[in-house]
Design an enzyme around this catalytic site. Sequence first.
Site, PDB file in Angstrom:
ATOM      1  N   ARG A  47       0.861  -1.184   0.000  1.00  0.00           N
ATOM      2  CA  ARG A  47       0.000   0.000   0.000  1.00  0.00           C
ATOM      3  C   ARG A  47       0.892   1.227   0.000  1.00  0.00           C
ATOM      4  O   ARG A  47       2.107   1.116   0.156  1.00  0.00           O
ATOM      5  CB  ARG A  47      -1.025  -0.002   1.140  1.00  0.00           C
ATOM      6  N   GLY A  48       0.257   2.404  -0.161  1.00  0.00           N
ATOM      7  CA  GLY A  48       1.053   3.618  -0.320  1.00  0.00           C
ATOM      8  C   GLY A  48       1.180   3.876  -1.819  1.00  0.00           C
ATOM      9  O   GLY A  48       1.532   2.955  -2.577  1.00  0.00           O
ATOM     10  N   ALA A  49       0.886   5.118  -2.223  1.00  0.00           N
ATOM     11  CA  ALA A  49       0.728   5.410  -3.651  1.00  0.00           C
ATOM     12  C   ALA A  49       1.893   4.951  -4.548  1.00  0.00           C
ATOM     13  O   ALA A  49       1.683   4.178  -5.492  1.00  0.00           O
ATOM     14  CB  ALA A  49       0.434   6.905  -3.818  1.00  0.00           C
ATOM     15  N   ARG A  90      -7.140  -0.325  -6.937  1.00  0.00           N
ATOM     16  CA  ARG A  90      -7.578   0.671  -5.939  1.00  0.00           C
ATOM     17  C   ARG A  90      -7.828   1.980  -6.707  1.00  0.00           C
ATOM     18  O   ARG A  90      -7.113   2.275  -7.657  1.00  0.00           O
ATOM     19  CB  ARG A  90      -6.524   0.865  -4.831  1.00  0.00           C
ATOM     20  N   GLN A 197      -1.725   2.455   9.919  1.00  0.00           N
ATOM     21  CA  GLN A 197      -0.432   2.505   9.211  1.00  0.00           C
ATOM     22  C   GLN A 197       0.607   3.260  10.035  1.00  0.00           C
ATOM     23  O   GLN A 197       1.805   3.039   9.880  1.00  0.00           O
ATOM     24  CB  GLN A 197      -0.595   3.207   7.851  1.00  0.00           C
ATOM     25  N   ASP A 238      -1.880  10.859  -2.158  1.00  0.00           N
ATOM     26  CA  ASP A 238      -2.330   9.817  -3.084  1.00  0.00           C
ATOM     27  C   ASP A 238      -2.701  10.377  -4.441  1.00  0.00           C
ATOM     28  O   ASP A 238      -2.632   9.681  -5.452  1.00  0.00           O
ATOM     29  CB  ASP A 238      -3.508   9.045  -2.482  1.00  0.00           C
ATOM     30  N   LYS A 249      -4.452   9.989   3.200  1.00  0.00           N
ATOM     31  CA  LYS A 249      -5.135   9.143   4.184  1.00  0.00           C
ATOM     32  C   LYS A 249      -6.156   9.927   5.015  1.00  0.00           C
ATOM     33  O   LYS A 249      -5.890  11.057   5.423  1.00  0.00           O
ATOM     34  CB  LYS A 249      -4.071   8.503   5.087  1.00  0.00           C
TER      35      LYS A 249
HETATM   36  O1  MRU Z   1      -4.478   3.228   2.210  1.00  0.00           O
HETATM   37  P1  MRU Z   1      -2.989   3.409   2.074  1.00  0.00           P
HETATM   38  O2  MRU Z   1      -2.215   2.852   3.205  1.00  0.00           O
HETATM   39  O3  MRU Z   1      -2.506   2.948   0.721  1.00  0.00           O
HETATM   40  O4  MRU Z   1      -2.809   4.987   2.121  1.00  0.00           O
HETATM   41  C1  MRU Z   1      -1.523   5.510   2.018  1.00  0.00           C
HETATM   42  C2  MRU Z   1      -1.454   6.976   2.175  1.00  0.00           C
HETATM   43  O5  MRU Z   1      -2.443   7.662   2.321  1.00  0.00           O
HETATM   44  C3  MRU Z   1      -0.092   7.596   2.039  1.00  0.00           C
HETATM   45  O6  MRU Z   1       0.030   8.705   2.853  1.00  0.00           O
HETATM   46  C4  MRU Z   1       0.129   8.011   0.580  1.00  0.00           C
HETATM   47  O7  MRU Z   1      -0.120   6.941  -0.281  1.00  0.00           O
HETATM   48  C5  MRU Z   1       1.493   8.525   0.351  1.00  0.00           C
HETATM   49  S1  MRU Z   1       2.708   7.292   0.468  1.00  0.00           S
HETATM   50  C6  MRU Z   1       4.209   7.942   0.036  1.00  0.00           C
END
Ligand code: MRU
Length: 347
Positions: A47-49, A90, A197, A238, A249
Amino acid sequence: MTEIKTMEFKDDILYLIDQRKLPISYEVFECKDYRDVDFAIRDMVVRGAPAIGAAAAYGVVLAARELVYKGKDEFLLELDKAMDILNKARPTAVNLMWAIKRMRQVVEEYKGLPPEEIYEKLKEEADNIYEEDINTNKTIGKIGNTIVPEKATILTHCNAGALATAGFGTALGVIREAFYSGKDIRVYADETRPRCQGSRLTAWELKMEGIPVKLIADSVAATLIRDGKIDVILVGADRIALNGDTANKIGTFMLSVLARTYNVPFYIVAPISTIDFDIKSGDEIVIEERSSEELTHIEGIRIAPEGIEVYNPAFDVTPHENITGIITEKGIIRPPYMENISRLKEA
Ligand code: MRU
């Protein structure tokens, strides 16, 4: 500096640190085909963009590998279907669509070659996406460090670290850079309900690295900010719209309102690949809603009444007027965002 290998592609297997299991156990999830990658993104193994984008790119490579023995027409048709599936794993993080678009461009450019060679080109492009992301984050770290005071207490939300990217991290990349450049850095990490997270991943990354970190419940942030205990807030993103509105988030928007009320600098830290140049404002961002179980259960144990209705958006949009600046590999973007972000597209 501890190296965290969020993902590794070797001998046509994508190995992912299983982020659902951290910090209780360190397990590696193996993706042997693109369906495994699709599942891993949906279920938040990864996860994470930026991490989702890089993983999806390797998903396309795995799809090509599987189809390489088919005739050319079938290869191209089935590969296209696999890319469609991965593209929808997603909806909010634009890095996913950005990476798939790059992979599609490779297919388009080399569609005249035999499937085996297209596969090789796709593998090269996925490796580029992966490596570029790490280098980009290191550059972002250096640029971001310029706004961090010599002695600073930083608040962060969710996980924008090595785990959320191909490596090093965005918001945590700036924190890493500041810490290793000798600054006196302290971090407050929001727990980040409901997936946690912050407590599971950010706390794990920073603690392992010896960067001073205190975990807080999300609701503690207001008190810390009001009491002047936070020098700067750094969060990831994201999707960023042309006018600077930023999806991140759930809970990020709330922090931005507090930051504005109490005059605390609030920075988004993200690569250019997180900017969606096709949308004018945050109103156009699709916000993912996740399962009610994320709120009604913890590790399979029910903590809310049976049958309760749940509203569980995974992201919110921070309006651009609450953002002090957007730290990217091309510099820090400041208001007016529409003008300054549009200029980046032209560059
Ligand atoms: O739902 P997630 O854990 O994928 O959400 C992640 C976030 O919101 C992060 O802050 C975002 O993707 C930036 S990661 C460098």
